[in-house]
Design an enzyme around this catalytic site. Structure first.
Site, PDB file in Angstrom:
ATOM      1  N   CYS A  71       0.875  -1.039   0.001  1.00 19.80           N
ATOM      2  CA  CYS A  71       0.030   0.064   0.082  1.00 19.80           C
ATOM      3  C   CYS A  71       0.917   1.308  -0.095  1.00 19.80           C
ATOM      4  O   CYS A  71       1.905   1.492   1.006  1.00 19.80           O
ATOM      5  CB  CYS A  71      -0.951   0.087   1.171  1.00 19.80           C
ATOM      6  SG  CYS A  71      -1.958   1.412   1.257  1.00 19.80           S
ATOM      7  N   ASN A 161       0.786  -5.463  -5.861  1.00 19.65           N
ATOM      8  CA  ASN A 161      -0.682  -5.910  -5.624  1.00 19.65           C
ATOM      9  C   ASN A 161      -1.301  -5.529  -7.177  1.00 19.65           C
ATOM     10  O   ASN A 161      -0.883  -4.668  -7.793  1.00 19.65           O
ATOM     11  CB  ASN A 161      -1.111  -5.112  -4.459  1.00 19.65           C
ATOM     12  CG  ASN A 161      -1.226  -3.325  -4.525  1.00 19.65           C
ATOM     13  OD1 ASN A 161      -0.487  -2.955  -5.424  1.00 19.65           O
ATOM     14  ND2 ASN A 161      -1.800  -2.781  -3.734  1.00 19.65           N
ATOM     15  N   HIS A 163      -3.643  -4.334 -10.134  1.00 22.25           N
ATOM     16  CA  HIS A 163      -4.737  -3.181 -10.466  1.00 22.25           C
ATOM     17  C   HIS A 163      -5.005  -3.333 -11.961  1.00 22.25           C
ATOM     18  O   HIS A 163      -4.457  -4.040 -12.831  1.00 22.25           O
ATOM     19  CB  HIS A 163      -3.710  -1.857 -10.420  1.00 22.25           C
ATOM     20  CG  HIS A 163      -3.300  -1.594  -9.183  1.00 22.25           C
ATOM     21  ND1 HIS A 163      -3.993  -0.639  -8.235  1.00 22.25           N
ATOM     22  CD2 HIS A 163      -2.131  -1.884  -8.361  1.00 22.25           C
ATOM     23  CE1 HIS A 163      -3.437  -0.881  -6.979  1.00 22.25           C
ATOM     24  NE2 HIS A 163      -2.420  -1.406  -7.092  1.00 22.25           N
ATOM     25  N   GLU A 212     -10.909   0.320  -4.023  1.00 24.50           N
ATOM     26  CA  GLU A 212      -9.650  -0.706  -3.498  1.00 24.50           C
ATOM     27  C   GLU A 212     -10.347  -2.083  -3.064  1.00 24.50           C
ATOM     28  O   GLU A 212     -11.290  -2.195  -2.527  1.00 24.50           O
ATOM     29  CB  GLU A 212      -9.117   0.153  -2.154  1.00 24.50           C
ATOM     30  CG  GLU A 212      -8.397   1.105  -2.717  1.00 24.50           C
ATOM     31  CD  GLU A 212      -7.211   1.504  -1.562  1.00 24.50           C
ATOM     32  OE1 GLU A 212      -6.464   0.490  -1.202  1.00 24.50           O
ATOM     33  OE2 GLU A 212      -7.110   2.797  -1.291  1.00 24.50           O
ATOM     34  N   CYS A 221      -5.149   6.185  -3.332  1.00 29.53           N
ATOM     35  CA  CYS A 221      -4.513   4.713  -3.505  1.00 29.53           C
ATOM     36  C   CYS A 221      -3.060   5.160  -4.214  1.00 29.53           C
ATOM     37  O   CYS A 221      -2.840   5.226  -5.357  1.00 29.53           O
ATOM     38  CB  CYS A 221      -5.209   3.854  -4.450  1.00 29.53           C
ATOM     39  SG  CYS A 221      -4.251   2.120  -4.377  1.00 29.53           S
ATOM     40  N   THR A 223      -0.399   2.846  -4.732  1.00 27.37           N
ATOM     41  CA  THR A 223      -0.147   1.845  -5.672  1.00 27.37           C
ATOM     42  C   THR A 223      -1.117   2.041  -6.927  1.00 27.37           C
ATOM     43  O   THR A 223      -0.658   1.890  -8.059  1.00 27.37           O
ATOM     44  CB  THR A 223      -0.246   0.486  -5.176  1.00 27.37           C
ATOM     45  OG1 THR A 223      -1.211   0.225  -4.603  1.00 27.37           O
ATOM     46  CG2 THR A 223       0.921  -0.086  -4.082  1.00 27.37           C
ATOM     47  N   GLY A 224      -2.207   2.473  -6.681  1.00 23.68           N
ATOM     48  CA  GLY A 224      -3.087   2.556  -7.897  1.00 23.68           C
ATOM     49  C   GLY A 224      -2.646   3.947  -8.560  1.00 23.68           C
ATOM     50  O   GLY A 224      -2.851   3.791  -9.821  1.00 23.68           O
TER      51      GLY A 224
END
Length: 276
Positions: A71, A161, A163, A212, A221, A223-224
């Site tokens: 995150c 992670n 997406h 998320e 977010c 990482t987003g």
């Protein structure tokens, strides 16, 4: 249990330090404490733990009790916490994550406190089966998925992670509650997915809103935002450096040609501290 409520652009966390390892009841605690009506309220519960590979280890439990591999907003909060509380006196820090390995961070300080955090988020994973999706392509760009009669085209990126980045006409007012959960749990995504809805306004700026995995709609977010920039470069829509504007504020993202790593710069804030 002592805790600190923190946020990165409104993506908020309950941060706990002092445990030797992740408690066995961490998932149950996260569901209880993150509840905004009967608990403290947060998008996730974050534990700062000892690490044999880095200065610290971070474990993140989402508000639904599931664990997140990484995150970007939480890791900035952890960096601020350890620096501001004197757990480390260097502005170069390493933090171990379970999904993205050891990540280096650089702090910019003001009046002895961390103000901005630049995180080396590592190289993006673009092979579809490794994101993971069920799509055997490398990279996965503009892959079509139909839900309830509406067709979306997504680009798949993992930053430790998973997406799926989808371009829409109006990201700011997009109906996250309607489409987010249906995409998150679609069979194309075997470990579910974080979904970013983006509108490119220029080669240096993108509006993005996020659903998320395990938390639902959040104000930001990290990482987003990284995945959105990578996707936008792959689709020829932006330069390799751009500002990603989220509901909670802006993150500056760079995808370096030199080392293929993605770098994220943004703030983190302490809201309050408490004792349970």
């Amino acid at each position: 249990m002592q805790f600190t409520k923190m946020n990165g652009l409104g993506n908020d966390f309950i941060v706990v330090n002092g445990e030797k390892e992740l408690p066995a009841n961490a998932s149950e605690l996260a569901v209880k404490l993150c509840n905004r009506f009967f608990g403290i309220g947060a998008d996730g519960l974050v534990y700062i733990l000892p690490s044999e590979k880095a200065d610290f280890k971070m474990r993140i439990i989402n508000s639904d009790g599931s664990e997140a591999e990484q995150c970007g907003n939480a890791i900035r909060c952890v960096a601020k916490y350890v620096y501001d509380n004197g757990l480390i006196d260097r502005t170069d820090i390493t933090i171990e994550t379970i999904g993205a390995g050891v990540q280096p961070l650089q702090l910019t300080t003001e009046n002895g406190k961390a103000a901005l955090v630049r995180v080396d988020m590592g190289a993006p994973i673009l092979k579809g089966l490794d994101v993971p999706t069920t799509v055997d392509a490398n990279p996965v760009i503009g892959h079509k998925v139909e839900i309830d009669g509406r067709e979306f085209a997504f680009t798949a990126v993992s930053m430790g992670n998973p997406h799926a980045v989808i371009y829409v006409d109006d990201a700011v007012n997009f109906d996250l509650a309607k489409w987010g959960p249906k995409l998150e749990t679609h069979p194309l995504f075997p470990r579910k997915i974080n979904v970013e809805f983006a509108r490119v306004n220029s080669r240096e700026q993108v509006d993005m809103r996020v659903w998320e995995r395990g938390a639902g709609p959040t104000l930001a977010c990290g990482t987003g935002a990284c995945a959105t920039l990578v996707s936008s470069v792959l689709n020829g829509l932006t330069d390799r450096k751009a500002t990603i504007s989220l509901a909670g504020g802006d993150l500056f993202i760079e995808w370096s040609e030199e080392d293929n790593h993605v770098y994220m710069t943004g703030p983190a804030e302490i809201v309050f501290q408490g004792l349970l």
